[in-house]
Design an enzyme around this catalytic site. Structure first.
Site, PDB file in Angstrom:
ATOM      1  N   ASP A 332     -12.215  11.199  -6.674  1.00  0.00           N
ATOM      2  CA  ASP A 332     -12.601   9.823  -6.369  1.00  0.00           C
ATOM      3  C   ASP A 332     -13.363   9.730  -5.047  1.00  0.00           C
ATOM      4  OD1 ASP A 332     -11.400   9.022  -8.686  1.00  0.00           O
ATOM      5  OD2 ASP A 332      -9.507   8.462  -7.741  1.00  0.00           O
ATOM      6  N   GLY A 333     -13.020  10.600  -4.085  1.00  0.00           N
ATOM      7  CA  GLY A 333     -13.731  10.581  -2.811  1.00  0.00           C
ATOM      8  C   GLY A 333     -15.202  10.911  -2.971  1.00  0.00           C
ATOM      9  N   ASP A 443      -0.060  -6.478  10.448  1.00  0.00           N
ATOM     10  CA  ASP A 443      -0.692  -5.245  10.925  1.00  0.00           C
ATOM     11  C   ASP A 443      -2.149  -5.171  10.507  1.00  0.00           C
ATOM     12  OD1 ASP A 443       1.528  -4.398  12.220  1.00  0.00           O
ATOM     13  OD2 ASP A 443       2.118  -2.895  10.745  1.00  0.00           O
ATOM     14  N   THR A 454      -6.367   0.302  -7.272  1.00  0.00           N
ATOM     15  CA  THR A 454      -5.481   1.461  -7.437  1.00  0.00           C
ATOM     16  C   THR A 454      -5.419   2.312  -6.181  1.00  0.00           C
ATOM     17  OG1 THR A 454      -7.348   2.702  -8.378  1.00  0.00           O
ATOM     18  CG2 THR A 454      -5.897   1.576  -9.918  1.00  0.00           C
ATOM     19  N   SER A 457      -4.765  -0.854  -1.554  1.00  0.00           N
ATOM     20  CA  SER A 457      -4.153  -2.136  -1.905  1.00  0.00           C
ATOM     21  C   SER A 457      -2.872  -1.934  -2.704  1.00  0.00           C
ATOM     22  CB  SER A 457      -5.151  -2.984  -2.702  1.00  0.00           C
ATOM     23  OG  SER A 457      -4.556  -4.172  -3.166  1.00  0.00           O
ATOM     24  N   LEU A 458      -2.876  -0.994  -3.624  1.00  0.00           N
ATOM     25  CA  LEU A 458      -1.680  -0.728  -4.428  1.00  0.00           C
ATOM     26  C   LEU A 458      -0.548  -0.213  -3.550  1.00  0.00           C
ATOM     27  CD1 LEU A 458      -0.456  -0.556  -7.287  1.00  0.00           C
ATOM     28  CD2 LEU A 458      -1.330   1.779  -7.407  1.00  0.00           C
TER      29      LEU A 458
END
Length: 607
Positions: A332-333, A443, A454, A457-458
């Site tokens: 994914d990166g 924070d 995914t 945020s997840l």
């Protein structure tokens, strides 16, 4: 759309539209034009695509880049001010200033109960990218359009037709100022390969149904991206693939050998009526790589010399439509890095799973010949347009002066704003379409796309959102109040996050994990739906659920629930169960036949 503020006029080389010849209002200080200060080390105006160079360390002026059909000595790629040394800097002074704020700052801006940023505001960098994307003439100077009108390609691309149609619609609706910038009217800039699959009339019908179309560019952008994405998923795109770009994961030498294997297969497999394959662009870092062995490849197959080429971030910025298909080897990166490279129009992306997780990589490399033969052959490709954010940073100046537009990034996953090294809780003001929504005390907070749902945020407690759902996910990071829960917002909103002047500390924001920028007191960042969605090649209609189940083991039990008949040996013969039910609705005694608890109580009471 509000009147765009400009010193005098936009330079004629930036557009072929005569209507851009003059705009009335002048800036008080032309020297503050965004393109007058490229790449300031203290966070000045710089283009986001060049941020990828921090990871790769490209040398744009390398003398070995002649085979890329692109001369880096003529341009630095993203920076418009250095596009063509033959054009004086005074020519760029006529670019529009940032219309996001009035030329004289209003005092009420600094009170979070008032707001100054309009939903019609367009950052200067957005204007520059739109002008560059609307031209589609593939010249080596990127943003600079052909000075000879005869050299310009005819306006046949769908996004250009959409731009012209929206200009006419805006003019009929009583907003003549918008027709001055028809390049900005297209709600969705996409690769020319998708032209045949997009019905412009359907997109316009969707936009016309919205009564706010003439008032909100963001509404048109969100609606247009939705409709174009639906059309691209309905039928496959069958157009010849002639130029393929390969993006290889950094710091993994094993993938260099796979890159060589893939490039050789693409170049030697006959296609398009030729005895050879397609042109392949690989990372310029592999030019002298012994593992890749470019010299050995060309020595064994001299015919491939004109097919093996190299890409640089500058080429991705200036000529994104040169590539018909982009293949990523990694996880994914690597996909996020590809989004980072293409900060304007994005070619279709097909990702092979060679990383650790792989939410975005749904193709197995072991079967790359099968997959690519289908996509590049008769079956064609189905594409999903994934939503991106356009995030623009503004710096607070001296009281009484206008705020300065700085960095702008196209974000695929998320924008994260946190407290950084400060021990204090972040104090952030969140606006939506000029209305104060809340003051964030946490924070930090995460603004995620459905694609990024995914990711960070997840982990912070956000929900999983299907990428076809147009939305902005707001997820707080360790909020001070327990009632501050994650929310899903409309993609039509123009969000603005400001650091109050009386805040105890600064804040830090990062864009897809890159380009970390400090927001000082009085600074802010805007988040809006991007006109440049991210097209990914779809393998199947349920691939998102498959990826979530595969990577997160979503709704996967350790063991399957047993059936009512128990063990296998009980299936061979009928077994009399000592306890034959676990329902509460049965007689409490042998003589009782009442199945209902209420009737049983009534029976006991003699009723």
């Amino acid at each position: 759309m509000s009147v765009l503020r400009s010193p005098t006029s936009i330079h004629p080389v930036l557009t072929n539209t005569p209507a851009l010849a003059s705009i009335d209002e002048a800036l008080t200080s032309p020297s503050r034009s965004a393109v007058d200060a490229p790449a300031a080390p203290d966070g000045g105006v710089r283009e986001p695509a060049s941020s990828g160079e921090a990871r790769r360390g490209y040398e744009s002026n390398s003398p070995n880049s002649a085979n890329t059909e692109y001369d880096p000595s003529k341009t630095s790629g993203p920076a418009a001010a250095s596009v063509d040394p033959r054009i004086s800097i005074n020519d760029y002074a006529s670019l529009p200033s940032s219309p996001a704020f009035p030329t004289r700052a209003s005092k009420v801006f600094h009170s979070h109960h008032k707001s100054a940023l309009s939903v019609e505001s367009i950052p200067r960098q957005t204007i520059m990218k739109a002008l560059a994307s609307a031209g589609r003439n593939h010249n080596p100077f990127g943003m600079i359009a052909a000075q000879n009108p005869a050299e310009t390609r005819p306006d046949t691309a769908s996004s250009q037709k959409l731009s012209a149609a929206l200009s006419d619609l805006a003019g009929r609706n009583g907003t003549p100022s918008t027709s001055r910038f028809p390049a900005l009217q297209s709600p969705c800039f996409y690769h020319q390969r998708f032209d045949d699959a997009v019905n412009i009339d359907r997109v316009l019908d969707e936009i016309k149904q919205d009564e706010w179309m003439s008032h909100s560019r963001l509404m048109a952008t969100a609606t247009g991206v939705r409709e174009v994405s639906k059309q691209l998923q309905r039928r496959p795109i069958k157009r010849a693939v002639r130029n393929v770009m390969i993006v290889t994961k950094a710091r993994d030498n094993n993938l260099v050998h796979l890159t060589r294997e893939l490039a050789m297969w693409l170049m030697t497999t006959p296609r398009n009526g030729s005895d050879l394959g397609v042109s392949v662009y690989v990372d310029a870092k592999l030019r002298n790589s012994k593992r890749f062995g470019a010299a050995g490849m060309l020595e064994s197959e001299p015919r491939l010399e004109h097919l093996l080429k190299y890409w640089t971030p500058d080429l991705c910025w200036s000529q994104p439509e040169k590539f018909d298909l982009v293949l990523t080897l990694g996880g994914d990166g690597t996909v996020l890095f590809t989004s980072w490279l293409f900060q304007r129009i994005v070619p279709p992306i097909l990702s092979f799973s060679l990383g650790s997780l792989g939410f975005l990589t749904n193709f197995e490399y072991d079967r790359f010949k099968e997959h690519l033969s289908k996509v590049m052959g008769e079956e064609g490709m189905r594409v999903n347009l994934r939503m991106r954010f356009t995030c623009t940073v503004y710096r607070d100046g001296v009281v009484g002066q206008e705020l300065e537009e700085r960095e702008q990034f196209e974000v695929l996953n998320e924008l994260v704003i946190d407290r950084g090294p400060s021990p204090y809780v972040s104090n952030l003001e969140l606006y939506g379409d000029n209305e104060l929504l809340t003051v964030v005390q946490a924070d930090g907070c995460i603004f995620s796309t459905p694609t990024g749902s995914t990711a960070y945020s997840l982990s912070a407690g956000g929900s999983l959102v299907h990428p076809d759902i147009p939305a902005i996910l707001l997820t707080p990071i360790c909020p001070h109040t327990l009632s501050f829960r994650p929310m899903v917002l409309s993609d039509n909103l123009l969000l603005r996050v400001s650091v109050p002047r009386n805040s105890r500390a600064t804040a830090y924001c990062s864009f897809d994990g890159k380009g970390r920028v400090e927001l000082k007191q009085g600074d802010h960042v805007t988040i809006a739906a991007s006109q440049y969605p991210f097209p990914t090649v779809v393998r199947s209609g349920a691939e998102w659920f498959d990826s979530v189940s595969r990577t997160l083991r979503w709704n996967t039990r350790g063991a399957t629930q047993k059936g009512w008949d128990g063990e296998e040996e009980n299936k061979e013969a009928e077994v009399e169960w000592d306890i034959d039910t676990d329902s509460a609705c049965y007689g409490s005694e042998e003589s009782s036949s009442s199945a209902s608890p209420l009737r049983r109580q009534m029976s006991m009471l003699g009723m």
